[in-house]
Design a protein around this motif. Structure first.
Motif, PDB file in Angstrom:
ATOM      1  N   LEU A 114       0.861  -1.168   0.000  1.00 27.28           N
ATOM      2  CA  LEU A 114       0.000   0.000   0.000  1.00 27.28           C
ATOM      3  C   LEU A 114       0.903   1.225   0.000  1.00 27.28           C
ATOM      4  O   LEU A 114       1.804   1.340   0.821  1.00 27.28           O
ATOM      5  CB  LEU A 114      -0.859  -0.019   1.258  1.00 27.28           C
ATOM      6  CG  LEU A 114      -2.124   0.803   1.283  1.00 27.28           C
ATOM      7  CD1 LEU A 114      -3.090   0.334   0.215  1.00 27.28           C
ATOM      8  CD2 LEU A 114      -2.771   0.721   2.651  1.00 27.28           C
ATOM      9  N   ARG A 122      -3.374   0.667  -3.631  1.00 28.94           N
ATOM     10  CA  ARG A 122      -2.989  -0.726  -3.383  1.00 28.94           C
ATOM     11  C   ARG A 122      -2.411  -1.318  -4.659  1.00 28.94           C
ATOM     12  O   ARG A 122      -2.944  -1.134  -5.748  1.00 28.94           O
ATOM     13  CB  ARG A 122      -4.181  -1.546  -2.917  1.00 28.94           C
ATOM     14  CG  ARG A 122      -3.761  -2.961  -2.494  1.00 28.94           C
ATOM     15  CD  ARG A 122      -4.875  -3.715  -1.856  1.00 28.94           C
ATOM     16  NE  ARG A 122      -5.842  -4.083  -2.876  1.00 28.94           N
ATOM     17  CZ  ARG A 122      -7.123  -4.283  -2.659  1.00 28.94           C
ATOM     18  NH1 ARG A 122      -7.627  -4.140  -1.451  1.00 28.94           N
ATOM     19  NH2 ARG A 122      -7.936  -4.620  -3.630  1.00 28.94           N
ATOM     20  N   TYR A 142      -7.935  -0.168   4.927  1.00 27.45           N
ATOM     21  CA  TYR A 142      -7.271  -1.322   4.304  1.00 27.45           C
ATOM     22  C   TYR A 142      -7.569  -2.622   5.045  1.00 27.45           C
ATOM     23  O   TYR A 142      -7.510  -3.692   4.486  1.00 27.45           O
ATOM     24  CB  TYR A 142      -5.764  -1.064   4.255  1.00 27.45           C
ATOM     25  CG  TYR A 142      -5.000  -2.075   3.448  1.00 27.45           C
ATOM     26  CD1 TYR A 142      -4.077  -2.915   4.044  1.00 27.45           C
ATOM     27  CD2 TYR A 142      -5.211  -2.196   2.080  1.00 27.45           C
ATOM     28  CE1 TYR A 142      -3.368  -3.836   3.302  1.00 27.45           C
ATOM     29  CE2 TYR A 142      -4.505  -3.110   1.337  1.00 27.45           C
ATOM     30  CZ  TYR A 142      -3.578  -3.931   1.948  1.00 27.45           C
ATOM     31  OH  TYR A 142      -2.885  -4.845   1.220  1.00 27.45           O
TER      32      TYR A 142
END
Length: 154
Positions: A47, A57, A79
Motif C-alpha cells: 500500500l 494498493r 485497508y
C-alpha cells in the motif's frame, strides 16, 4: 552523378491507431518502471500512502519469466476492512522482454448486459484499449507527481 537514398519518412503514431497503442504500451512500461522501480523485486502486496490522499494498493497477481501481472487501485475505505470500496481496479500485464505494459482488465461503470445490447463498431476493442491505457498513463503520471512510492522488497 550519385543519387543519395533518402530515408523513408516516418510518421508519428496517430491517436486511436494500433501503432499509437503500441507506443502507449511502451510509454506505460517506462512510467511504471519510474513509479515501481524493479518490477521483479516488488512484494506480492503493498500500500502506498501520501498525506491527505487516498492510498493506492498494488498486488502482484502473477509472475513469470517474461511477464508480471499487477492489480492497481485506490482504496476508499480502511485497508483492514473486509469489504473495501475500490476503483479503478486495473489489471496490468507487464511484458519484460518487449518492454511494454497494457491494461488487460478494468472495472467499468456499466455491466456486460449493457454492452451486449449496444451495436458495437469493429474498432471498438481498439478504442477501448486505447482509452484504458491512456487512463493508465495519466494515472501513473498523477501518482508520480503526488509523491506515491512503492518500495522494493528487502
Amino acid at each position: 552523378m550519385l543519387i543519395k537514398e533518402q530515408a523513408p519518412a516516418v510518421a508519428p503514431a496517430l491517436p486511436n491507431s494500433f501503432t499509437g497503442l503500441m507506443d502507449l504500451y511502451e510509454t506505460n512500461y517506462m512510467q511504471l518502471k519510474l513509479l515501481l522501480g524493479s518490477i521483479q523485486a516488488l512484494p506480492d502486496q503493498q500500500l502506498a500512502r501520501v498525506a491527505e490522499r487516498l492510498p493506492v494498493r498494488l498486488e502482484v497477481r502473477e509472475r513469470s519469466a517474461h511477464t508480471t501481472t499487477l492489480f492497481m487501485t485506490y482504496v476508499f475505505s480502511s485497508y483492514t476492512e473486509a469489504v473495501q470500496a475500490t476503483r479503478p481496479d486495473l489489471l496490468v500485464r507487464i511484458y519484460h522482454d518487449a518492454l511494454q505494459a497494457e491494461v488487460i482488465h478494468h472495472r467499468c461503470r456499466f455491466d456486460e448486459r449493457m454492452l451486449h445490447n449496444q451495436p458495437l463498431a469493429l474498432d471498438n476493442m481498439l478504442s477501448c484499449r486505447w482509452r484504458m491505457n491512456r487512463f493508465l498513463f495519466k494515472w501513473i503520471s498523477y501518482l508520480r507527481r503526488q509523491g506515491y512510492v512503492f518500495q522494493e522488497k528487502d
